[in-house]
Design an enzyme around this catalytic site. Structure first.
Site, PDB file in Angstrom:
ATOM      1  N   CYS A 108      18.105   4.080   6.725  1.00  0.00           N
ATOM      2  CA  CYS A 108      18.731   3.441   7.897  1.00  0.00           C
ATOM      3  C   CYS A 108      18.792   1.917   7.762  1.00  0.00           C
ATOM      4  O   CYS A 108      19.431   1.257   8.581  1.00  0.00           O
ATOM      5  CB  CYS A 108      18.005   3.843   9.185  1.00  0.00           C
ATOM      6  SG  CYS A 108      16.380   3.081   9.375  1.00  0.00           S
ATOM      7  N   TYR A 128       3.330  -2.699  -5.917  1.00  0.00           N
ATOM      8  CA  TYR A 128       3.386  -3.517  -4.709  1.00  0.00           C
ATOM      9  C   TYR A 128       2.158  -3.329  -3.825  1.00  0.00           C
ATOM     10  O   TYR A 128       1.682  -4.277  -3.174  1.00  0.00           O
ATOM     11  CB  TYR A 128       4.696  -3.288  -3.943  1.00  0.00           C
ATOM     12  CG  TYR A 128       5.805  -4.094  -4.579  1.00  0.00           C
ATOM     13  CD1 TYR A 128       5.961  -5.442  -4.294  1.00  0.00           C
ATOM     14  CD2 TYR A 128       6.642  -3.518  -5.533  1.00  0.00           C
ATOM     15  CE1 TYR A 128       6.933  -6.202  -4.918  1.00  0.00           C
ATOM     16  CE2 TYR A 128       7.613  -4.267  -6.169  1.00  0.00           C
ATOM     17  CZ  TYR A 128       7.755  -5.604  -5.856  1.00  0.00           C
ATOM     18  OH  TYR A 128       8.700  -6.371  -6.486  1.00  0.00           O
ATOM     19  N   CYS A 187       9.907   5.677   6.738  1.00  0.00           N
ATOM     20  CA  CYS A 187      10.417   4.984   7.925  1.00  0.00           C
ATOM     21  C   CYS A 187       9.830   5.591   9.205  1.00  0.00           C
ATOM     22  O   CYS A 187       9.741   6.808   9.345  1.00  0.00           O
ATOM     23  CB  CYS A 187      11.939   5.082   7.944  1.00  0.00           C
ATOM     24  SG  CYS A 187      12.712   4.155   9.282  1.00  0.00           S
ATOM     25  N   HIS A 210      13.128 -14.851  -1.046  1.00  0.00           N
ATOM     26  CA  HIS A 210      12.928 -13.604  -1.789  1.00  0.00           C
ATOM     27  C   HIS A 210      12.258 -12.527  -0.947  1.00  0.00           C
ATOM     28  O   HIS A 210      11.738 -11.555  -1.487  1.00  0.00           O
ATOM     29  CB  HIS A 210      12.112 -13.866  -3.056  1.00  0.00           C
ATOM     30  CG  HIS A 210      12.859 -14.644  -4.098  1.00  0.00           C
ATOM     31  ND1 HIS A 210      12.278 -15.140  -5.243  1.00  0.00           N
ATOM     32  CD2 HIS A 210      14.161 -14.995  -4.164  1.00  0.00           C
ATOM     33  CE1 HIS A 210      13.190 -15.770  -5.969  1.00  0.00           C
ATOM     34  NE2 HIS A 210      14.339 -15.708  -5.329  1.00  0.00           N
ATOM     35  N   ILE A 224       6.642 -14.717  -1.917  1.00  0.00           N
ATOM     36  CA  ILE A 224       6.718 -13.535  -1.054  1.00  0.00           C
ATOM     37  C   ILE A 224       5.359 -13.199  -0.443  1.00  0.00           C
ATOM     38  O   ILE A 224       5.190 -12.156   0.167  1.00  0.00           O
ATOM     39  CB  ILE A 224       7.255 -12.311  -1.841  1.00  0.00           C
ATOM     40  CG1 ILE A 224       6.339 -11.980  -3.045  1.00  0.00           C
ATOM     41  CG2 ILE A 224       8.692 -12.547  -2.302  1.00  0.00           C
ATOM     42  CD1 ILE A 224       6.731 -10.676  -3.761  1.00  0.00           C
TER      43      ILE A 224
HETATM   44 ZN   LIG Z   1      14.879   4.530   8.488  1.00  0.00          ZN
END
Ligand SMILES: [Zn+2]
EC number: 2.3.1.-
Length: 305
Positions: free
Chosen positions: A165, A98, A203, A154, A138
């Site tokens: 989360c 990716y 994250c 998509h 995308i």
């Molecule tokens: Zn998170």
């Protein structure tokens, strides 16, 4: 509608093939028209147009799909890497894939098909008409061409979702994290970078630090039910539908466009090839959509300046 009975929204998964033979009740098997003037007449009167776009539009900007003959990243095609199983087995390899695709997009630009759609949306919107854009791509090229409110079936290469989360955020960083810098080379002899999972994109929400994944719909995963609901509402109320650069026997056009045609609403296909579903549509314009679409969507003589 029949389609709703066949495919409950919550269970629509990516990679679905849909049978098309006379399934939607349109028995008229005369060939679709390629009469541009007739299409333009309908287009000039349409109040609510839905445009569905697929890989063909991106291909004309040189965006690789990693599918079909020659479509490999290292030893693999997208179907082998764009799955939850591949990510859980080897998140480093999938992130390399990716990362490479994100970096490639920095070298690509919207083509005349993207621009014609964005310009048409803006122009018709100013006159109180509505053009809804639904894409399975995308790469965000529609947004970069200026289209607003793009329904991305998509997901996007430039969004992430936290595995812990669930937070989804836009992310256009290059590279997306330090450990991926210079990684992702597509050559089949390249070794895996084997990046420790703690060094992959994490994250940024307070105290989370969960592993991020690309916020794209992988093969075998369900589509976002909110987006599907929006799409169905738009399809139920449109008075013209364009199917651009996507095969009408494969999701999503296979699900959406015949549903509109069965309502008696004109559907126009812009594609490099005919498909069995082509016969259910009123118009088919053959050729690269970067060539056919600008002429089809240009301002009509009847439009006030
Ligand atoms: Zn998170």
């Amino acid at each position: 509608m029949l389609i709703r009975h066949l495919y409950c929204r919550a269970t629509v998964t990516r990679g679905l093939f849909v049978p098309t033979k006379n399934t939607w009740g349109n028995q008229d098997m005369s060939r679709p028209s390629s009469d541009l003037a007739a299409f333009r007449d309908i287009f000039s009167k349409a109040k609510h147009v839905v445009i569905l776009t697929g890989a063909g539009v991106s291909a004309e900007s040189g965006v690789p799909t990693f599918r079909g003959a020659g479509g490999y990243w290292r030893k693999w095609q997208a179907q082998q890497l764009a799955t939850p199983e591949a990510f859980s087995r080897n998140p480093s390899r999938v992130w390399e894939f990716y990362h490479y695709r994100r970096e490639v997009m920095l070298t690509k630009t919207p083509n005349p098909a993207h621009q014609a759609i964005a310009e048409c949306q803006e122009r018709l919107c100013r006159k109180g008409r509505k053009v809804t854009l639904v894409t399975q791509n995308i790469d965000e090229l529609h947004r970069r061409a200026g289209s607003k409110d793009v329904l991305e079936l998509h997901g996007s290469l430039f969004k992430t979702r936290c595995m812990s989360c669930g937070h989804v955020s836009a992310n256009h960083k290059s590279p997306i994290c330090a450990a991926l810098e210079g990684k992702g080379a597509p050559d089949p002899n390249t070794d895996d970078a084997k990046i420790p999972v703690n060094d992959l994109p994490r994250c940024q929400e307070a105290d989370c630090r969960g592993l991020l994944r690309p916020a794209v719909v992988w093969f075998g995963e369900s589509l976002d039910s909110d987006i599907l609901q929006r799409v169905e509402e738009e399809l139920d109320s449109c008075d013209l539908c364009l199917v651009v650069g996507t095969s009408s026997i494969v999701y999503p056009a296979a699900m959406f466009a015949p549903q509109v045609a069965a309502r008696g609403v004109p559907v126009a296909e812009f594609n490099m090839e005919h498909t069995p579903a082509t016969m259910e549509f009123q118009f088919h314009f053959h050729g690269p959509c970067g060539t056919t679409l600008p002429a089809a969507l240009a301002p009509h003589l009847s439009e006030a300046k």
